[in-house]
Design an enzyme around this catalytic site. Structure first.
Site, PDB file in Angstrom:
ATOM      1  N   ASP A 136      34.886  55.293  -9.446  1.00  0.00           N
ATOM      2  CA  ASP A 136      35.435  56.603  -9.052  1.00  0.00           C
ATOM      3  C   ASP A 136      34.313  57.528  -8.584  1.00  0.00           C
ATOM      4  OD1 ASP A 136      37.181  58.712  -8.742  1.00  0.00           O
ATOM      5  OD2 ASP A 136      37.278  59.191 -10.866  1.00  0.00           O
ATOM      6  N   ASP A 141      31.556  63.998  -6.314  1.00  0.00           N
ATOM      7  CA  ASP A 141      31.273  64.353  -7.709  1.00  0.00           C
ATOM      8  C   ASP A 141      31.793  63.300  -8.666  1.00  0.00           C
ATOM      9  OD1 ASP A 141      33.887  65.262  -6.882  1.00  0.00           O
ATOM     10  OD2 ASP A 141      34.045  66.397  -8.750  1.00  0.00           O
ATOM     11  N   GLU A 164      40.097  56.572  -3.193  1.00  0.00           N
ATOM     12  CA  GLU A 164      40.153  56.550  -4.658  1.00  0.00           C
ATOM     13  C   GLU A 164      40.478  55.137  -5.145  1.00  0.00           C
ATOM     14  OE1 GLU A 164      39.618  58.717  -7.001  1.00  0.00           O
ATOM     15  OE2 GLU A 164      39.911  60.751  -6.225  1.00  0.00           O
ATOM     16  N   HIS A 168      36.156  57.439 -15.430  1.00  0.00           N
ATOM     17  CA  HIS A 168      35.904  58.417 -16.495  1.00  0.00           C
ATOM     18  C   HIS A 168      35.537  57.776 -17.828  1.00  0.00           C
ATOM     19  CE1 HIS A 168      38.705  61.571 -14.315  1.00  0.00           C
ATOM     20  NE2 HIS A 168      37.924  60.895 -13.469  1.00  0.00           N
ATOM     21  N   GLU A 190      36.119  67.431  -6.707  1.00  0.00           N
ATOM     22  CA  GLU A 190      37.455  66.842  -6.826  1.00  0.00           C
ATOM     23  C   GLU A 190      37.842  66.715  -8.284  1.00  0.00           C
ATOM     24  OE1 GLU A 190      40.465  63.669  -7.421  1.00  0.00           O
ATOM     25  OE2 GLU A 190      38.393  63.721  -8.155  1.00  0.00           O
ATOM     26  N   GLU A 191      36.873  66.377  -9.123  1.00  0.00           N
ATOM     27  CA  GLU A 191      37.166  66.084 -10.522  1.00  0.00           C
ATOM     28  C   GLU A 191      37.570  67.316 -11.326  1.00  0.00           C
ATOM     29  OE1 GLU A 191      37.689  63.298 -11.495  1.00  0.00           O
ATOM     30  OE2 GLU A 191      36.356  61.801 -10.617  1.00  0.00           O
ATOM     31  N   HIS A 248      35.354  61.772  -2.533  1.00  0.00           N
ATOM     32  CA  HIS A 248      34.668  62.868  -3.223  1.00  0.00           C
ATOM     33  C   HIS A 248      33.333  62.387  -3.764  1.00  0.00           C
ATOM     34  CE1 HIS A 248      35.569  61.487  -7.386  1.00  0.00           C
ATOM     35  NE2 HIS A 248      36.769  61.179  -6.947  1.00  0.00           N
TER      36      HIS A 248
END
Length: 390
Positions: free
Chosen positions: A110, A80, A170, A363, A142-143, A78
Site C-alpha cells: 500500500d 504516503d 491500490e 497497515h 491519502e491515508e 498515493h
C-alpha cells in the site's frame, strides 16, 4: 507459475520505500526524486502543494506522438504510508527484505510497488510512440482522508486534460474493482457545564450528551442493517456507521464539561452521504438544544474531518473492459475500503481500482507483497503501453 519482477522495478521499490513518507511527515524528498527522473527524460511535472508547502501532489503527462496531451489514461497512486509506531516488525520497515517470495517493508503493498513499476517503465513510456497520452497522478495524504487528491483532481480539470479513464493502483490483488463505499469521518464536541458530582442539577454532563449521540449512531447502524438499501457486491452489503473514539471527563467526582466523539459512516451509492451528514448534524443540534435547556452556556460543535466520495463505475464502462484486457482479473466485487478513485469518478473520469498486493497486508506489521504480484503489475503496465502505441 510464479514470475520474478525485474531488477529495475525492485531498485525503484527500494528507492521509494527508503523515503519515509508517513502521512504526518513530508513527501517532498520522494516527489523531488520523481521530478528529477521525469526531467531527465524531458517530461514536465506540475506540483500542487499543501497550504504549508510541506507536501505536494505530482501531475505529469507523457504526450501522444503527435503532441496531444488531452484524453488518454491516468495512472494514480498515493505516496504516503501509515505509521509503524507500536508495531513489531521482523525487519527494518523502510529497508525492503525478501523472504520466501515476499517483499517486506512499509508501503510494499500500500502502495509504492505500483508507483515503482511505473517508475521503472519511464524510459519506455517516454520513447513509445503513443496514440494517446498517459498521465501520472501521485498524491499526498491519502491515508488521512484522501486530502491531497482533491487538489490533484482539480488540477487535472483545470488543465483540461479530459482523460477517458483512470486506474488507481491500490492493492486489489490485480482484480479490477469498479466500486467502493464513501468514507466520512466526523468529530462532535460536546461542551457542557462542570459541577461537583453531588450537585448534578448545577451541571450539564457532556459525556451523557455524547452517549445519547452514540445511541443515535448505533440505532442508525441497526436501521441500515435491517432496512438497507443493499448492494450485494460488498462484503457488508449496506451503509455502515460506528462511533470509534470518545474522550471526556477529568475526575470521578466532577460533572464533565467536555467530551469529544469521533464517528464514521461508509455509504453505498444508494445512500446520499450529504443527506446522511445532515441527518447526523440534525441529531447533534437536537441534543444541543436539550443541553441548553439546562444551561444556555452549553453547546455542540459538529465538524466533518474527511469526506471521501464513493466509487460506482458502471459495469459496461470502457475503463473496466480495458483493465481486464491489460491483465487485471475481472471481478464483480466492490472494495470494503475507500480510495481516491471516488474523487476521479466524481470529476467525470471513469475509474477503476486495480493494483498489486493484498489489502489485508496494508497497515499491518510486516507488511508484504508477493513478488509474483509485482511481476503481474509489470505485465499490466507493459501491456498498457503496447495497447496505446500508435
Amino acid at each position: 507459475m510464479s514470475h520474478a519482477p525485474s531488477e529495475a522495478t525492485m531498485a525503484e521499490i527500494t528507492k521509494l520505500i527508503g523515503f519515509d513518507t508517513t502521512s504526518r511527515d513530508s513527501n517532498l524528498p520522494l516527489i523531488d526524486y520523481v521530478v528529477g527522473r521525469l526531467e531527465a527524460l524531458g517530461i514536465e511535472s506540475t506540483l500542487v502543494h499543501n497550504a504549508e508547502g510541506t507536501k505536494a501532489n505530482l501531475l505529469a503527462t507523457i504526450p501522444a506522438v503527435d503532441g496531444t496531451r488531452t484524453g488518454g489514461i491516468v495512472l494514480s497512486g498515493h505516496t504516503d504510508v501509515v505509521p509503524v509506531d507500536g508495531q513489531v516488525w521482523s525487519s527494518d520497515p523502510f529497508v525492503p527484505e525478501i523472504r520466501d517470495g515476499k517483499l517486506y517493508a512499509r508501503g510494499t503493498s500500500d502502495m509504492k510497488s505500483f508507483i515503482a513499476v511505473i517508475m521503472a517503465q519511464l524510459e519506455t513510456l517516454a520513447q513509445a510512440p503513443l496514440r494517446e497520452p498517459i498521465h501520472l497522478a501521485f498524491s499526498y495524504d491519502e491515508e488521512v482522508g484522501c486530502i491531497g487528491a482533491v487538489g490533484l483532481v482539480a488540477a487535472i480539470a483545470e488543465a483540461g486534460l479530459n482523460p477517458r479513464g483512470c486506474i488507481v493502483g491500490e492493492p486489489t490483488s490485480m482484480r479490477v474493482v469498479r466500486g467502493h463505499k464513501s468514507v466520512n469521518v466526523i468529530r462532535v464536541d460536546f461542551h457542557g457545564v462542570a459541577a461537583h458530582s453531588s450537585l448534578t442539577t448545577q451541571g450539564v454532563n457532556a459525556i451523557s450528551a455524547a452517549a445519547e449521540f452514540t445511541r443515535f449512531v448505533h440505532s442508525t447502524a441497526r436501521e441500515f442493517t435491517q432496512d438497507g438499501p443493499f448492494d450485494a457486491a460488498f462484503i457488508v452489503p449496506h451503509t455502515t456507521t460506528t462511533v470509534n473514539k470518545i474522550e471526556g471527563g477529568i475526575a470521578i467526582n466532577t460533572i464533565p464539561a467536555d467530551c469529544t466523539l469521533h464517528f464514521e459512516f461508509r455509504s453505498i451509492a444508494a445512500d446520499d452521504p450529504v443527506e446522511l451528514i445532515e441527518r447526523f448534524r440534525a441529531e447533534a443540534k437536537r441534543i444541543e438544544s436539550a443541553m441548553q435547556q439546562q444551561n444556555t452556556d452549553a453547546h455542540v460543535e459538529f465538524e466533518v474531518l474527511a469526506k471521501t466520495p464513493g466509487l460506482d463505475t458502471p459495469e459496461d464502462a470502457e475503463i473496466v473492459a480495458l483493465a481486464a484486457e491489460l491483465g487485471g482479473t475481472a471481478s464483480p466485487d466492490k472494495a470494503t475500503y475507500g480510495t481516491e478513485a471516488g474523487l476521479f469518478f466524481n470529476a467525470g473520469i471513469p475509474t477503476v481500482v486495480c493494483g498489486p498486493g493484498d489489502i489485508a497486508q496494508a497497515h499491518a506489521p510486516d507488511e508484504f507483497i508477493t513478488l509474483d504480484q509485482i511481476a503481474q503489475c509489470e505485465r499490466f503496465i507493459e501491456k498498457l503501453i503496447e495497447t496505446l502505441r500508435a
